[in-house]
Design a protein around this motif. Structure first.
Motif, PDB file in Angstrom:
ATOM      1  N   ALA A 364       2.479  -1.251  -0.346  1.00 49.93           N
ATOM      2  CA  ALA A 364       1.760  -2.082  -1.321  1.00 49.93           C
ATOM      3  C   ALA A 364       1.438  -1.339  -2.604  1.00 49.93           C
ATOM      4  O   ALA A 364       0.313  -1.369  -3.083  1.00 49.93           O
ATOM      5  CB  ALA A 364       0.484  -2.634  -0.692  1.00 49.93           C
ATOM      6  N   PRO A 366       1.141  -1.032  -6.372  1.00 51.55           N
ATOM      7  CA  PRO A 366       1.153  -1.894  -7.556  1.00 51.55           C
ATOM      8  C   PRO A 366       1.495  -1.109  -8.815  1.00 51.55           C
ATOM      9  O   PRO A 366       1.207   0.087  -8.901  1.00 51.55           O
ATOM     10  CB  PRO A 366      -0.290  -2.401  -7.627  1.00 51.55           C
ATOM     11  N   ALA A 378       4.188  -5.441  -7.098  1.00 49.33           N
ATOM     12  CA  ALA A 378       3.520  -4.806  -5.964  1.00 49.33           C
ATOM     13  C   ALA A 378       4.442  -4.936  -4.762  1.00 49.33           C
ATOM     14  O   ALA A 378       5.108  -5.964  -4.581  1.00 49.33           O
ATOM     15  CB  ALA A 378       2.175  -5.463  -5.676  1.00 49.33           C
ATOM     16  N   HIS A 442      -3.291  -7.647  -8.903  1.00 42.45           N
ATOM     17  CA  HIS A 442      -4.162  -7.218  -7.805  1.00 42.45           C
ATOM     18  C   HIS A 442      -4.225  -8.264  -6.702  1.00 42.45           C
ATOM     19  O   HIS A 442      -4.312  -7.923  -5.511  1.00 42.45           O
ATOM     20  CB  HIS A 442      -5.567  -6.894  -8.302  1.00 42.45           C
ATOM     21  N   THR A 445      -1.372  -7.547  -4.589  1.00 39.82           N
ATOM     22  CA  THR A 445      -1.591  -6.326  -3.809  1.00 39.82           C
ATOM     23  C   THR A 445      -2.478  -6.612  -2.600  1.00 39.82           C
ATOM     24  O   THR A 445      -2.225  -6.127  -1.492  1.00 39.82           O
ATOM     25  CB  THR A 445      -2.231  -5.241  -4.687  1.00 39.82           C
TER      26      THR A 445
END
Length: 480
Positions: A364, A366, A378, A442, A445
């Motif tokens: 994961a 990013p 990501a 995010h 992610t």
């Protein structure tokens, strides 16, 4: 406190950290939080590459560029921002963000966490022993009861070209700290530094020529991301040439001449080589502990160097993910692992997503590339997922068809892709490209690291009208 060198006494600490960039600072912080004493060694500015020659100055240069580009896409506003950028003001703003290349504030932070700073060149001198040589040649010896953490980062890797040293080319350091915009700038490379600096300096008044050895840029992302970045660079006035390399360079009377593989000779005021990074491990005493100088250091998921019970390599030096935020994540993992082992914890949490395992490095990671348009990703690309043997489906959506995107920018151009693991119905990767998409990554992610099932993501309702509505559109496309 900051120590002068000491030639008479050794100093013992629980942990000695080589390198006071963001990664080294975070290792020191985490082991201090775990109740251990820590020394941190730095030969340059405390705060490292990110603070003075990478993340902070590059984004300070790019922010006005992106803000102007976004404003020009908004009806009623575009006429107010048609003039050129105030390059001097942008550079002054950049200087503020680098603290004018002074590290007093960062030194104060190290003191605030109770770690000791030693200025000078740190080298391993056998197991758990570090020598620090100051500018005046005096030497201090530090010994580590539990661990030494190598957090020395990377440097720009320059190709071996005839005449290159005499040309004094730009690397990422010069590109982010220059005090003026060169009239003509050649940028060699197709990665993050190359595309970001081409974007910045073209907007700040340079005529940029980007030379890419391969067929496109940002080759570690989905191909469509690089394609849209190239289109935008050309629209901004930059020249982009693919499938070419530089075979020779020279500087005459201030002008740089670059000879290409196709025989073309280009001229410019400066030339930037953004052609990769090399580990700063060539002169840190690796040979004294049986390791090859100048090598990337292979580590386990607790960031401990393979074959050692005391040496750690955190951040760029281990070559897992050359990103500041990922290095800081590793530092949190490594600090916790060092403290746990020092406390005699018999079994660390090194299972998948355990407290002492840097699992995100594999699953994961990013990244945001602050070009115009922004590119963000990501996890895995389609090619990476297939190469790893996953049974996957790529789901694509045109961001121009999202209501929030149309409000964000007139004529919004962008694309989204999610990679679905068909066996587990979780996400393995997500890529966005388009204005403002850095703020979307995010959520991707979290979905990847949390292994959130597709059926549960269906209940994560995006606010309307935002660009985040693309999540709903991707899920609808997947469901068919």
């Amino acid at each position: 406190m900051t120590h002068a060198t000491d030639t008479t006494n050794d100093h013992a600490y629980d942990v000695v950290v080589l390198g006071a960039g963001p990664v080294g600072e975070n290792v020191a912080d985490r082991v201090r939080a775990g109740g251990l004493s820590a020394a941190i060694v730095e030969s340059e500015l405390v705060g490292g590459e990110c603070s003075y020659w990478a993340c902070m100055p590059s984004k300070a240069l790019l922010r006005p560029v992106i803000a102007r580009a976004d404003a020009r896409r908004v009806p009623g506003l575009r006429q107010a921002v048609q003039g050129p950028l105030d390059t001097a003001a942008v550079l002054a703003h950049r200087d503020d963000f680098t603290s004018h290349w002074k590290d007093d504030g960062q030194v104060g932070w190290i003191e605030s966490i109770g770690a000791d700073l030693y200025r000078g060149h740190g080298r391993l001198d056998g197991p758990r022993r570090v020598t620090v040589t100051a500018e005046d040649g005096t030497v201090t010896v530090l010994t580590a009861r539990h661990a030494v953490a190598v957090c020395t980062g990377t440097r720009a890797a320059l190709p071996e070209l005839p005449g290159l040293p005499e040309v004094k080319p730009w690397t990422s350091r010069e590109a982010t700290s220059a005090d003026h915009a060169p009239g003509r700038l050649i940028v060699v490379g197709g990665g993050v530094v190359a595309t970001e600096m081409a974007t910045a300096w073209q907007a700040l008044g340079s005529q940029v020529t980007l030379l890419v050895r391969g067929g496109g840029v940002l080759d570690r992302m989905e191909p469509f991301a690089g394609e849209l970045v190239v289109d935008a660079l050309r629209e901004a006035g930059a020249e982009v040439r693919t499938g070419v390399s530089v075979t020779a360079v020279e500087r005459t009377d201030g002008t740089v001449s670059a000879t290409l593989t196709d025989g073309t000779v280009l001229q410019a005021d400066e030339i930037l080589f953004a052609t990769g990074r090399a580990p700063r491990t060539d002169d840190i005493g690796l040979d004294t502990v049986g390791l090859a100088p100048g090598s990337w250091l292979t580590v386990d998921d607790s960031l401990r160097v393979e074959g050692s019970d005391w040496l750690y390599a955190v951040g760029d030096a281990n070559h897992r993910a050359l990103l500041t935020h990922q290095g800081k994540y590793q530092a949190r993992i490594a600090g916790a692992a060092i403290a746990a082992r020092a406390a005699g914890v018999p079994l660390l949490e090194t299972d998948r997503w355990g407290a002492h395992a840097a699992t995100a490095d594999h699953a994961a990671v990013p990244q945001v590339v602050f070009t115009d348009p922004e590119a963000a990703s990501a996890g895995l690309t389609l090619a990476e997922a297939e190469a790893a043997g996953h049974r996957v489906r790529a789901v694509d959506y045109d961001l121009a068809n999202v209501a929030g995107a149309g409000l964000y920018a007139d004529g919004y151009t962008g694309r989204a892709r999610m990679i679905v693991d068909l066996d587990r119905e979780v996400l393995l990767g997500v890529t966005f490209i388009g204005p403002g998409v850095g703020e979307l990554i995010h959520s991707a992610t979290v979905a990847i690291a949390g292994e959130v099932p597709i059926e549960r993501l269906w209940h994560a309702v995006p606010a309307y009208p935002t660009v985040s509505e693309v999540w709903l559109r991707l899920l609808e496309t997947y469901r068919g």
